[in-house]
Enzyme design. Structure first.
Site, PDB file in Angstrom:
ATOM      1  CD  GLU A 151      -5.031   3.501  -2.386  1.00 14.15           C
ATOM      2  OE1 GLU A 151      -5.696   4.487  -1.870  1.00 14.15           O
ATOM      3  OE2 GLU A 151      -3.740   3.918  -2.696  1.00 14.15           O
ATOM      4  CG  ASP A 196      -1.588   1.244   1.635  1.00 11.19           C
ATOM      5  OD1 ASP A 196      -1.806   2.035   0.482  1.00 11.19           O
ATOM      6  OD2 ASP A 196      -2.122   1.442   2.454  1.00 11.19           O
ATOM      7  CG  ASP A 223      -9.350   4.372   0.965  1.00  9.13           C
ATOM      8  OD1 ASP A 223      -8.720   5.009   1.792  1.00  9.13           O
ATOM      9  OD2 ASP A 223      -8.717   3.545   0.149  1.00  9.13           O
ATOM     10  CE  LYS A 259      -1.671   7.152  -3.401  1.00 16.78           C
ATOM     11  NZ  LYS A 259      -1.951   6.168  -2.315  1.00 16.78           N
TER      12      LYS A 259
END
Ligand code: AMP
Length: 633
Positions: free
Chosen positions: A187, A22, A210, A85
């Site tokens: 994810e 992850d 999420d 990211k």
């Protein structure tokens, strides 16, 4: 959960270990499936189960990754790269990148292609992908030392709502350090795998909410006997905990300015310290009605000493929280269900520990979210399960994911015409024939876009194709096949091939004509473009009616391709009667599509849609039967 003391014994027997990683905005985690077929998190050298996604370059040329990088961030802010990211696969001009420019302590600059890149204080340029690579390398090293073996394969997760450039850039992170990324998975899908693979869970429809450090994803999945079918997905790739931190940081800066008249927003050292204090304050407010923010000697002999109440904080971040609501509603609509049909709501990502977020989720879904998965670990655990599926270790799990964004081309007037609609099952391949619009045209140009907006200018351009060297001839005669393919990683390949049958004496006979990327001078002349526009205006009404009918046909065709993919993947294991029934549907639907395209019979779209739905139902039942058979083996 198994503990750290005996890892070598637990994992040694697997020759082809695939890591599940992850790669988070704020924190990353790595997991692996053990001999008991259960996934587990691997701790880092400091004994922690997650590693900060932070990379720093020190003055004495050392590269620090994870906690060591985080610890020195305040004294080395210009060379400490966090939350990169949020920049991966993005252009410098993107609105989201522009917004971040003043909120980070390091420099973001465009490279020659206009991509957002990072500059160290000594002037070195580094891409967000390379930063991702350094984090992956650290996780790989940790895993190798834990497991006492060399590992060069991984499954890496990305936000479901990442577009093609962001996925490509993530894959490149692995390439830059020699880590073979076997698959990029979404994810929330990974989190659902971790949840659903636990034998104690019941099948049903689950929503995965999420909210991490930098991105927000919502996915709705159906779990049925080992088949994980993503029904729909939505989100925002630039919404997460960092936004909450920035909100508190700006509040602190403004209060300090009001009190002292000093503006600290250009002081990178001060900004970094305030940002860290802001994140700490956010987390402390989980369990307190009021907290105090203390930052001594922030400017000369001046200190920051401010109070922040939970109520103030709630009002401040309400606009950010509200941004999660619409994507959730859209996702439920796209999944063609009602909120009440959802059996379980899973919370993933560090931000879902915040009580206010939990309350909003509960109100929205009308049920208390499940605490069955650890929000910081579920994604890596699910990635590890997918890794074990790919290595052959885990057998009874089938993952059917979808593409989050529509893929299509630009048509007259800058209109976006999707060929693969969002939420289509992947992998998927779609080919469409094009031809020339003007007599004597020697090239065909196709702009490829990804997104949901009506005008191409509002979507993401991912390619421009120019198929040149077409012999001059009447319009409509060349046969140009444009093929769109989305692989299991969600990565897109587009190609164009001239499939015209040329006579033997033609200079083009037998010569493969491949696509040439980028616009060249041999494009359409202004006159040709003008003519096309005029023709399109003259035929507007007729075209509009045709377009609607074609859309139904295109959708049916896409779903036929989905079904053919499923037959290709699982057909060998299906019963003969099941296959025969599916093939009969395919034949009928394709004939109807042909009728519509050739104008032979303009079928009623409702009849067509009903046939397609029936075919999908038969196919899904057959896949479930395959999974049931496999799990009994
Ligand atoms: P992730 O990307 O899933 O690691 O999530 C990291 C984000 O979650 C960061 O913005 C953290 O500040 C935030 N976070 C972690 N724990 C908590 C908590 N207990 N309360 C509020 N936010 C948290």
């Amino acid at each position: 959960m198994l503990r750290r003391s005996t890892p070598t014994l637990l994992f040694k027997r697997f020759k082809h270990t695939v890591l599940g990683i992850d790669l988070g905005t704020t924190n990353s985690a790595v997991a692996v499936v053990g001999t008991d077929n259960q996934p587990q998190i691997l701790e880092n050298d400091e004994g922690k189960r997650t590693t900060p996604s932070i990379v720093a370059f020190t003055k004495d040329d050392k590269v620090l990754v994870g906690l060591p990088a985080k610890r020195q961030a305040v004294v080395n802010p210009e060379n400490t790269f966090f939350a990169t990211k949020r920049l991966i696969g993005r252009k410098f001009e993107d609105q989201e990148v522009q917004r971040d420019l003043n909120n980070v302590s390091y420099k973001i600059i465009p490279n020659n292609q206009g991509d957002a890149t990072l500059r160290t204080f000594s002037g070195e340029i580094i891409s967000p992908s390379e930063i991702g690579g350094l984090i992956l390398q650290q996780l790989q090293k940790n895993a190798e030392s834990q497991l006492d073996e060399k590992i060069d394969k991984a499954v890496v997760t990305v936000p479901a709502y990442f577009n093609d450039s962001q996925r490509q850039a993530t894959k490149n992170s692995g390439k830059s350090i020699g880590l073979d990324i076997l698959r990029v998975i979404n994810e929330p899908t990974a989190a659902a795998l971790a949840y659903g693979c636990d034998k104690s869970r019941k099948d049903g429809i689950i929503a995965v909410f999420d909210l991490g450090g930098g991105t927000f994803d919502i996915s709705i999945l159906e779990i049925d006997n080992g088949v994980f079918e993503v029904r729909a997905t939505n989100g925002n790739t630039h919404l997460g905990g960092e936004d909450f931190d920035i909100m508190i940081m700006n509040h602190i800066l403004q209060n300090f300015k009001n009190e002292t008249g000093i503006d600290l927003s250009d002081d990178r050292f001060a900004v970094q310290r305030i940002r860290e204090a802001a994140e700490k304050a956010k987390i402390e407010l989980d369990h307190a009605d009021e907290i105090e923010i203390n930052i001594p000697f922030i400017s000369g002999d001046k200190h920051i000493k401010q109070k922040l109440t939970e109520a103030e904080f709630d009002i401040m971040v309400q606009p950010i929280i509200e941004k999660t609501i619409e994507p959730v509603r859209k996702c439920v609509r796209d999944a063609e269900i009602k909120f009440k049909d959802i059996d379980e709501v899973l919370l993933v990502g560090g931000m879902t520990r915040m009580p206010k977020i939990r309350k909003v989720v509960e109100q929205l879904f009308g049920k208390e979210p499940s605490t069955a998965v650890n929000p910081d670990e579920a994604v890596a655990l699910g990635a590890a399960i997918q890794g074990a599926v790919l290595s052959g270790q885990v057998k009874n799990v089938v993952l059917l994911d979808v593409t989050p964004l529509s893929l299509g081309i630009e048509t007259y007037g800058g209109i976006f015409s999707p060929l693969i609609p969002r939420n289509s099952a992947v992998p998927i391949k779609k080919e469409q024939m094009f031809s020339t619009a003007v007599d004597g045209q020697t090239g065909v140009e196709i702009g490829v876009y990804q997104g949901e907006r009506t005008l191409v200018k509002d979507n993401k351009k991912i390619g421009q194709f120019k198929l040149a060297n077409i012999p001059q001839g009447p319009k409509g005669s060349p046969q140009i096949a444009v093929s769109f393919e989305i692989d299991a990683d969600g990565i897109i390949n587009v190609s164009a091939t001239d499939k015209t049958k040329y006579p033997k004496d033609s200079p083009n006979y037998g010569k493969p004509n491949t696509v040439s990327i980028q616009v060249t001078e041999a494009g359409l002349t202004d006159g040709e473009v003008e003519k096309m526009i005029q023709e399109s205006a003259a035929n507007k009404k007729a075209d509009e009616e045709k377009r609607k009918l074609y859309e139904h046909a295109s959708r049916a065709e896409i779903l036929c391709t989905d079904t053919e993919n499923a037959l290709f993947q699982f057909g060998k294991l299906m019963e003969d009667e099941e296959k025969a029934e599916i093939n009969a549907f395919l034949k009928t639907i394709k004939e109807m599509i042909d009728d519509i395209r050739t104008g032979k019979n303009l079928h009623d779209p409702n009849t067509l849609n009903q046939k397609v739905n029936d075919m999908q139902n038969v196919c899904m039942t057959a896949i479930r039967n395959v999974a049931a058979k496999q799990s009994k083996q």
